[in-house]
Design a protein around this motif. Structure first.
Motif, PDB file in Angstrom:
ATOM      1  N   GLN A   1       0.820  -1.208   0.000  1.00 28.93           N
ATOM      2  CA  GLN A   1       0.000   0.000   0.000  1.00 28.93           C
ATOM      3  C   GLN A   1       0.860   1.268   0.000  1.00 28.93           C
ATOM      4  N   PHE A   2       0.784   2.023  -1.088  1.00 26.03           N
ATOM      5  CA  PHE A   2       1.689   3.160  -1.279  1.00 26.03           C
ATOM      6  C   PHE A   2       1.409   4.299  -0.306  1.00 26.03           C
ATOM      7  N   ASP A   3       0.154   4.401   0.178  1.00 26.54           N
ATOM      8  CA  ASP A   3      -0.175   5.499   1.092  1.00 26.54           C
ATOM      9  C   ASP A   3      -0.469   4.988   2.500  1.00 26.54           C
ATOM     10  N   ALA A   4       0.053   3.808   2.841  1.00 26.72           N
ATOM     11  CA  ALA A   4      -0.101   3.288   4.203  1.00 26.72           C
ATOM     12  C   ALA A   4       0.433   4.305   5.191  1.00 26.72           C
ATOM     13  N   SER A   5      -0.303   4.505   6.284  1.00 27.48           N
ATOM     14  CA  SER A   5       0.061   5.607   7.171  1.00 27.48           C
ATOM     15  C   SER A   5       0.043   5.243   8.645  1.00 27.48           C
ATOM     16  N   LYS A   6      -1.025   4.565   9.090  1.00 29.17           N
ATOM     17  CA  LYS A   6      -1.202   4.301  10.521  1.00 29.17           C
ATOM     18  C   LYS A   6      -1.560   2.835  10.741  1.00 29.17           C
ATOM     19  N   VAL A   7      -1.295   2.361  11.969  1.00 24.40           N
ATOM     20  CA  VAL A   7      -1.507   0.954  12.311  1.00 24.40           C
ATOM     21  C   VAL A   7      -2.329   0.831  13.586  1.00 24.40           C
ATOM     22  N   PHE A   8      -3.314  -0.055  13.577  1.00 24.86           N
ATOM     23  CA  PHE A   8      -4.024  -0.460  14.788  1.00 24.86           C
ATOM     24  C   PHE A   8      -3.638  -1.909  15.061  1.00 24.86           C
ATOM     25  N   LEU A   9      -3.048  -2.176  16.224  1.00 26.13           N
ATOM     26  CA  LEU A   9      -2.610  -3.527  16.579  1.00 26.13           C
ATOM     27  C   LEU A   9      -3.640  -4.193  17.491  1.00 26.13           C
ATOM     28  N   CYS A  10      -3.959  -5.442  17.188  1.00 23.06           N
ATOM     29  CA  CYS A  10      -4.906  -6.205  18.003  1.00 23.06           C
ATOM     30  C   CYS A  10      -4.400  -7.645  18.118  1.00 23.06           C
ATOM     31  N   ASN A  11      -5.309  -8.618  18.225  1.00 25.09           N
ATOM     32  CA  ASN A  11      -4.874  -9.952  18.637  1.00 25.09           C
ATOM     33  C   ASN A  11      -5.193 -11.094  17.686  1.00 25.09           C
ATOM     34  N   SER A  12      -6.084 -10.883  16.720  1.00 21.47           N
ATOM     35  CA  SER A  12      -6.479 -11.978  15.837  1.00 21.47           C
ATOM     36  C   SER A  12      -6.994 -11.415  14.530  1.00 21.47           C
ATOM     37  N   GLY A  13      -7.107 -12.277  13.523  1.00 17.17           N
ATOM     38  CA  GLY A  13      -7.564 -11.838  12.221  1.00 17.17           C
ATOM     39  C   GLY A  13      -8.973 -11.285  12.249  1.00 17.17           C
TER      40      GLY A  13
ATOM     41  N   VAL B   1      -4.033   1.462   7.801  1.00 21.35           N
ATOM     42  CA  VAL B   1      -4.926   2.404   7.118  1.00 21.35           C
ATOM     43  C   VAL B   1      -4.134   3.554   6.509  1.00 21.35           C
ATOM     44  N   ASN B   2      -4.776   4.255   5.566  1.00 24.25           N
ATOM     45  CA  ASN B   2      -4.173   5.469   5.026  1.00 24.25           C
ATOM     46  C   ASN B   2      -4.704   6.691   5.783  1.00 24.25           C
ATOM     47  N   GLU B   3      -4.221   7.867   5.433  1.00 25.50           N
ATOM     48  CA  GLU B   3      -4.609   9.084   6.141  1.00 25.50           C
ATOM     49  C   GLU B   3      -6.090   9.392   5.969  1.00 25.50           C
ATOM     50  N   LYS B   4      -6.638   9.083   4.810  1.00 29.80           N
ATOM     51  CA  LYS B   4      -8.062   9.339   4.574  1.00 29.80           C
ATOM     52  C   LYS B   4      -8.909   8.644   5.629  1.00 29.80           C
ATOM     53  N   VAL B   5      -8.582   7.388   5.932  1.00 21.93           N
ATOM     54  CA  VAL B   5      -9.321   6.645   6.948  1.00 21.93           C
ATOM     55  C   VAL B   5      -9.011   7.187   8.330  1.00 21.93           C
ATOM     56  N   ASN B   6      -7.740   7.397   8.598  1.00 25.75           N
ATOM     57  CA  ASN B   6      -7.345   7.853   9.933  1.00 25.75           C
ATOM     58  C   ASN B   6      -7.974   9.194  10.287  1.00 25.75           C
ATOM     59  N   ASN B   7      -8.171  10.046   9.304  1.00 23.23           N
ATOM     60  CA  ASN B   7      -8.739  11.374   9.565  1.00 23.23           C
ATOM     61  C   ASN B   7     -10.189  11.310  10.035  1.00 23.23           C
ATOM     62  N   ALA B   8     -10.839  10.175   9.796  1.00 23.58           N
ATOM     63  CA  ALA B   8     -12.217  10.018  10.250  1.00 23.58           C
ATOM     64  C   ALA B   8     -12.301   9.525  11.690  1.00 23.58           C
ATOM     65  N   LEU B   9     -11.171   9.101  12.255  1.00 24.15           N
ATOM     66  CA  LEU B   9     -11.165   8.491  13.579  1.00 24.15           C
ATOM     67  C   LEU B   9     -10.874   9.514  14.669  1.00 24.15           C
ATOM     68  N   LYS B  10     -11.488   9.283  15.812  1.00 24.92           N
ATOM     69  CA  LYS B  10     -11.290  10.131  16.981  1.00 24.92           C
ATOM     70  C   LYS B  10     -10.890   9.261  18.170  1.00 24.92           C
ATOM     71  N   VAL B  11     -10.256   9.865  19.155  1.00 22.73           N
ATOM     72  CA  VAL B  11      -9.883   9.140  20.366  1.00 22.73           C
ATOM     73  C   VAL B  11     -11.122   8.490  20.971  1.00 22.73           C
ATOM     74  N   GLY B  12     -11.020   7.209  21.264  1.00 18.81           N
ATOM     75  CA  GLY B  12     -12.125   6.463  21.847  1.00 18.81           C
ATOM     76  C   GLY B  12     -12.969   5.700  20.852  1.00 18.81           C
ATOM     77  N   ASP B  13     -12.717   5.869  19.551  1.00 17.97           N
ATOM     78  CA  ASP B  13     -13.516   5.176  18.537  1.00 17.97           C
ATOM     79  C   ASP B  13     -13.313   3.661  18.557  1.00 17.97           C
ATOM     80  N   HIS B  14     -12.174   3.202  19.001  1.00 16.50           N
ATOM     81  CA  HIS B  14     -11.906   1.768  19.052  1.00 16.50           C
ATOM     82  C   HIS B  14     -10.821   1.522  20.082  1.00 16.50           C
ATOM     83  N   GLY B  15     -10.668   0.290  20.508  1.00 11.96           N
ATOM     84  CA  GLY B  15      -9.651  -0.019  21.503  1.00 11.96           C
ATOM     85  C   GLY B  15      -9.473  -1.504  21.702  1.00 11.96           C
TER      86      GLY B  15
END
Length: 423
Positions: free
Chosen positions: A112-124, A289-303
């Protein structure tokens, strides 16, 4: 006399262990004569029954660097003596390193050429849950009604409620009643014009599209490059987030770092997911995710409580270092050619029984005219572990580090199994 005593003692020990199966929930069908006790690269051992197996399953494409990898064991030991868990209330160095490595190596190796941010979790399935939530959040920021998800027939994305909702097989879905609404299953083999018509006419209600570049559980079906390229462009034109599920086909399995690295930049996704091989058996997963996706996220949206823990992240960093190397990936490609060539030779001998060989690198399917249940069982009796996919496909996903001679040895056993069932 002594041999009989030892034999009876071993039998009692096996029986005692397998008696404990009564404490397992009724969700698996496992052979009663097999209990894995240890492994070594592409081999597994049942010491209770005194059996050795060549393993063409790698824990369902998980132990990419082999069973009991000594470096992984060393990393687990050292990190466990340093820090196992601190939660996502704070940063930890291993997690930060893994996120940076994922982005950098993805870009360096054609992903992914515009890969930007990572969310790490535990399973597929958790990685896909995050991807679906992120896509829906992006859609809702454009239009509150833009929440629908497109998935495809023959897909598999996980067993939790969200991931199950985009998994097409009724066998997995029907027992659980109502699932997540607004999911549409399309046929990926349809003409692009038909798919375009559906997406463009429903663009105000569609948030995302999820697809496996190679459908794994569905039977090892690679999606053609031109189809993925066309789908991605259609989605971008209609503000629909594209998610690639690379949980089984990613991280070197196709001979590229990611399966979508075989594709032109125009076909790259907004989000892709990874798990399985990322921890070589230790539970860890990632949603990139790329920046386009990350820009839609706010603190607390997932965890997640465990996601990105230092122990899993330390292993993940090692896995990326090994697989994210051009020489290693070329070896995977070469091993895949050996495996595919052997299966094609077998197909020539049994053209009525083996209808197709498909896949890429070390994710290959041999489609039989009927479910290969007896072939798989006979192979196991002869010392080879193989699993199925879809309705009638034998699936081959061995460790990426499997030795060439072990591939040849395994192919001979598989041929004997086919001959035994069909001669």
């Amino acid at each position: 006399m002594l041999k009989r005593f030892l034999s009876s003692t071993a039998s009692r020990r096996v029986a005692n262990v397998l008696d404990e199966k009564i404490y397992q929930v009724t969700t698996y069908a496992r052979p009663d004569d097999l209990c894995i006790t240890r492994g070594q690269n592409a081999k597994l051992y049942d010491d209770l029954n005194g059996k050795e197996y060549i393993d063409f399953t790698a824990g369902i494409a998980v132990t990419a660097l082999g069973h009991s990898n000594p470096k992984v064991a060393e990393i687990l030991y050292k990190q466990a003596n340093k820090l196992v868990h601190s939660s996502n209330l704070y940063y930890n160095k291993e997690c930060l390193d893994l996120s940076a490595n994922l982005i950098k190596k993805t870009k360096q190796l054609g992903g992914q050429f515009d890969a930007s941010k990572v969310f790490l979790c535990n399973s597929g399935t958790e990685a896909n849950e995050a991807a679906l939530k992120f896509a829906k959040k992006h859609g809702i920021t454009i239009n509150p009604k833009k929440q629908g998800i497109i998935a495809f027939q023959n897909s598999f994305h996980g067993r939790t409620m969200g991931a199950l909702s985009v998994t097409s097989n009724p066998k997995y879905r029907t027992p659980f009643g109502d699932l997540i609404p607004n999911v549409s299953f399309l046929n990926v083999n349809d003409e692009l014009t038909k798919l375009k018509d559906y997406i463009s006419s429903n663009k105000n209600e569609l948030a995302g599209l999820i697809v496996e570049p190679i459908q794994g559980e569905g039977g090892i079906f690679p999606i053609p490059s031109e189809k993925l390229t066309g789908l991605t462009q259609i989605c971008k034109d209609n503000d629909v987030i594209v998610i690639y599920d690379e949980i089984q086909c990613g991280l070197g399995r196709t001979g590229k770092f990611w399966a979508h690295a075989h594709l032109p930049k125009e076909a790259h996704p907004d989000i892709f997911t990874s798990a399985k091989a990322l921890g070589n058996g230790f539970p860890i997963a990632a949603t990139v995710v790329n920046e386009k996706v990350n820009n839609a996220l706010k603190v607390g949206d997932h965890g997640t409580t465990y996601g990105g823990n230092p122990l899993g992240s330390a292993v993940g960093n090692y896995v990326l270092d090994v697989i994210g190397d051009e020489k290693f990936l070329k070896q995977v490609e070469a091993k895949g050619k050996i495996l595919e060539a052997g299966l094609r030779e077998l197909q020539k001998k049994f053209p009525e029984q083996i209808k197709d060989i498909r896949g890429q690198g070390l994710i290959i399917g041999a489609e039989f005219a009927e479910p290969p249940t007896e072939v798989i069982k006979k192979a196991r009796d002869l010392g080879l572990l193989v699993i199925t996919a879809g309705k009638s496909t034998a699936r081959f996903v061995p460790a990426l580090t499997i030795e060439d001679e072990t591939i040849h040895e395994g192919l001979k056993i598989f041929e004997k199994a086919v001959e035994s069932v069909y001669k």
